[in-house]
Scaffold this active site. Structure first.
Site: not given
Lengths: 76, 257
Positions: A34-36, A38
């Site tokens: 996950a990125d920020s 997400d």
């Protein structure tokens, strides 16, 4: 569906991962990719599903799958 | 929100819609009409002139498109959120947002009141921000969307007597670029269009001498038409512009490069 199952389903949908990957100890960023953005969407999806408001300080502490289960269980 | 396959299908079947704020006259009207021709259902908003807004919607429908007019003051953030909740979310597929609504309250710095500054910022900048945020929530889920924010040549070059308006319009540029970076991963493009000196009610109000001075300073030696702006917006909303994001497209006859 139990709370845990619902949270798991949200994680699967939001992050596009398989059920087997969503282990309790899995980290959203390191294990589930996950990125920020997400993470923000994940938090918002949980807010919507459970009708709660998760403030930013609490959200920052939700790093692993288990953290999300615990947080929502505590809110219920 | 969890989507079952049926719900996903439902979203796909919702009408592809472009929302244009301040769509009842001037540049916004031309944008609404152009996007209607491009095949989008057009939702246009107005504040003070329901008849004008209704007649724009009627013209779009007469030309074979679909359109609806809504009263919405973008200076009021709660009103924007309510509008998205009641009219957009799960009702249409919001593919395009055009933040066009704007006001001026000109005055020289030494005489400009706090209220005049705040009101222009709240409508022109915060209004666009709130609409972007609400739209981004929906477009992120769709994994597609186009946001087009109207800035102005004066936001790039400055203009005496418009410290408030130029602040808001320059703010739109920074906001557009930031949002392009945040939303790129969701296949949402965010761009700005910067009109130069365009024939509208706003510029018609200027004395003839002032207008002709402006025209002489424009390399193309004439004022722009509202359609010139609408064409740029329609391009940014089209499939052909899918790889353009974070840009400011100046449509100003060369007045500022």
């Amino acid at each position: 569906m139990s709370v845990e199952a619902k949270v798991k389903q949200i994680i699967i949908e939001q992050l596009g991962v398989s059920e087997e990957e969503v282990k309790n100890e899995a980290s959203f960023v390191e294990d589930l990719g996950a990125d920020s953005l997400d993470l923000t969407e994940l938090i918002m999806a949980m807010e919507e599903e459970f009708g709660v408001e998760i403030d930013d300080d609490d959200a920052q502490k939700i790093l692993k799958v288990q953290d999300a289960y615990d947080y929502i269980a505590k809110q219920q | 929100m969890l989507l079952t396959p049926n719900q996903k299908r439902f979203i796909m079947e919702l009408l592809s819609t472009a929302l244009v704020t301040g769509g009842s006259r001037g540049i916004g009207k031309a944008i609404a009409e152009q996007l209607g021709k491009a095949g989008f259902q057009v939702y246009l908003t107005y504040v003070s002139k329901p008849e004008e807004a209704q007649s724009v919607a009627a013209a779009i429908e007469a030309a074979g498109g679909k359109a609806k007019a809504f009263k919405l003051d973008v200076g009021n953030p709660e009103e924007i959120a309510t509008f998205f909740k009641e009219e957009i979310k799960d009702k249409v597929k919001l593919d395009v947002l055009v933040n066009n609504a704007g006001i001026t309250k000109d005055g020289l710095l030494l005489r400009m009141k706090n209220e005049d500054f705040d009101r222009v910022i709240n409508v022109n900048l915060r209004g666009a921000f709130v609409a972007c945020r609400e739209a981004a929530k929906l477009m992120s889920k769709q994994r597609c969307g186009r946001i087009i924010n109207l800035t102005s040549v004066v936001g790039q070059m400055g203009n005496a007597g418009q410290a408030n308006y130029c602040s808001a319009k320059a703010g739109i540029i920074g906001m557009t670029k930031s949002m392009a970076k945040e939303l790129g991963a969701r296949n949402i493009t965010v761009n700005a269009v910067a009109p130069g000196f365009i024939k509208t009610d706003m510029t018609n109000a200027l004395p003839e001498a002032v207008r002709s001075d402006y025209e002489k300073a424009i390399p193309l030696k004439r004022m722009g038409d509202v359609e010139d702006i609408a064409n740029a917006v329609a391009f940014l909303a089209s499939d052909g512009a899918g790889y353009i994001t974070g840009q400011v497209i100046a449509v100003n006859g060369g007045m500022y490069c």
